[in-house]
Design a protein around this motif. Sequence first.
Motif, mmCIF file in Angstrom:
data_model
loop_
_atom_site.group_PDB
_atom_site.id
_atom_site.type_symbol
_atom_site.label_atom_id
_atom_site.label_comp_id
_atom_site.label_asym_id
_atom_site.label_seq_id
_atom_site.Cartn_x
_atom_site.Cartn_y
_atom_site.Cartn_z
ATOM 1 N N GLN A 1 10.162 -1.340 1.540
ATOM 2 C CA GLN A 1 9.726 0.495 0.344
ATOM 3 C C GLN A 1 9.195 1.151 1.703
ATOM 4 N N ASN A 2 8.415 0.197 2.576
ATOM 5 C CA ASN A 2 7.336 0.475 4.344
ATOM 6 C C ASN A 2 8.183 2.154 4.284
ATOM 7 N N TRP B 1 3.186 -2.972 -10.476
ATOM 8 C CA TRP B 1 1.959 -3.539 -10.249
ATOM 9 C C TRP B 1 0.665 -3.096 -10.646
ATOM 10 N N TRP C 1 7.628 -10.604 -10.642
ATOM 11 C CA TRP C 1 6.641 -10.113 -11.500
ATOM 12 C C TRP C 1 6.308 -10.793 -12.793
ATOM 13 N N TYR D 1 10.774 -7.405 -7.437
ATOM 14 C CA TYR D 1 10.110 -6.585 -8.521
ATOM 15 C C TYR D 1 10.735 -7.241 -9.933
ATOM 16 N N THR E 1 9.125 -5.374 0.910
ATOM 17 C CA THR E 1 8.107 -4.829 1.381
ATOM 18 C C THR E 1 8.336 -3.582 3.370
ATOM 19 N N PRO F 1 7.002 2.904 -5.155
ATOM 20 C CA PRO F 1 6.193 1.158 -4.795
ATOM 21 C C PRO F 1 4.726 0.960 -5.533
ATOM 22 N N TYR F 2 4.119 0.357 -6.041
ATOM 23 C CA TYR F 2 3.013 0.009 -6.265
ATOM 24 C C TYR F 2 2.655 0.073 -7.398
HETATM 25 C C1 LUB Z 1 5.141 -1.122 0.151
HETATM 26 C C2 LUB Z 1 4.828 -2.166 -0.167
HETATM 27 C C3 LUB Z 1 5.951 -3.165 -1.698
HETATM 28 C C4 LUB Z 1 4.674 -3.792 -2.245
HETATM 29 O O1 LUB Z 1 5.007 -4.374 -1.721
HETATM 30 C C5 LUB Z 1 4.929 -6.170 -2.476
HETATM 31 C C6 LUB Z 1 5.285 -5.219 -3.294
HETATM 32 C C7 LUB Z 1 5.320 -6.054 -4.677
HETATM 33 O O2 LUB Z 1 6.206 -6.172 -5.955
HETATM 34 C C8 LUB Z 1 5.388 -3.757 -3.478
HETATM 35 C C9 LUB Z 1 5.226 -3.215 -4.524
HETATM 36 O O3 LUB Z 1 5.617 -1.740 -4.803
HETATM 37 O O4 LUB Z 1 4.759 -3.305 -6.509
#
Ligand code: LUB
Length: 209
Positions: free
Chosen positions: A125-126, A142, A83, A80, A122, A138-139
């Motif tokens: 998180q999954n 983004w 980004w 994280y 990923t 997660p997400y």
């Molecule tokens: C559950 C996937 C989590 C997801 O995959 C890669 C990513 C990028 O930062 C994620 C996020 O949570 O932002």
Amino acid sequence: MWPTPKIQRSGATGPLLRQERAERTREQILHCAARIFAERGYQQTGIKDVADEVAMTKGAVYFHFPNKQALAIAVVDELYSRWPVTLEAVRGKGLSPLDTVIEMFNAATVAFLEDPIMQAGTRLQNERDAVDVELPPPYVDWTNLISMLMREAHQQGQLAQHVDPDVAARVAVAAFFGAQHISDNLNGRADFAERWREVRDTLFPALRA
Ligand SMILES: CCC[C@@H]1OCC(CO)=C1C(=O)O
């Protein structure tokens, strides 16, 4: 055994050199753990596996990471943290806000295909229900980042009148990560670049003014 990056001599001496070496060792352990998390998942990864692959003792690993949970958190935090840095680099290209969105997803596509930190973050998180430590939701980051860019696009007249920027962000994030999830589950992401291009070439023309 994973290739480990050579320690670059920085000319530092004494405590600073020791600190640099410690930081590099931590980085080597983190990246090796990411490769194993990505390959085997959280439950099937042990500190011993990481120590063996990075050719260090368990004690050396424990010096940097007190337990497997700390390694999992560090991998997701590292993911994280990237980004905002990626966004700054993309901003430097001077693209429009909507093309910056596309470029961010291009960068995420490359990361999914090539970067163990992205792949491991990923998978962790999954598998978050099986990870016995609290991971950030997660997400969220983004979606907020894409929303910010979509609002800029809206303000600059780049989005069609009927398009709400926050809705556009949620739809774009869902389409991108959905395509990734399906590609990963069906063929280990072998066709993911093509699936992302389909999302890009179908969704974004529908958003543009
Ligand atoms: C559950 C996937 C989590 C997801 O995959 C890669 C990513 C990028 O930062 C994620 C996020 O949570 O932002």
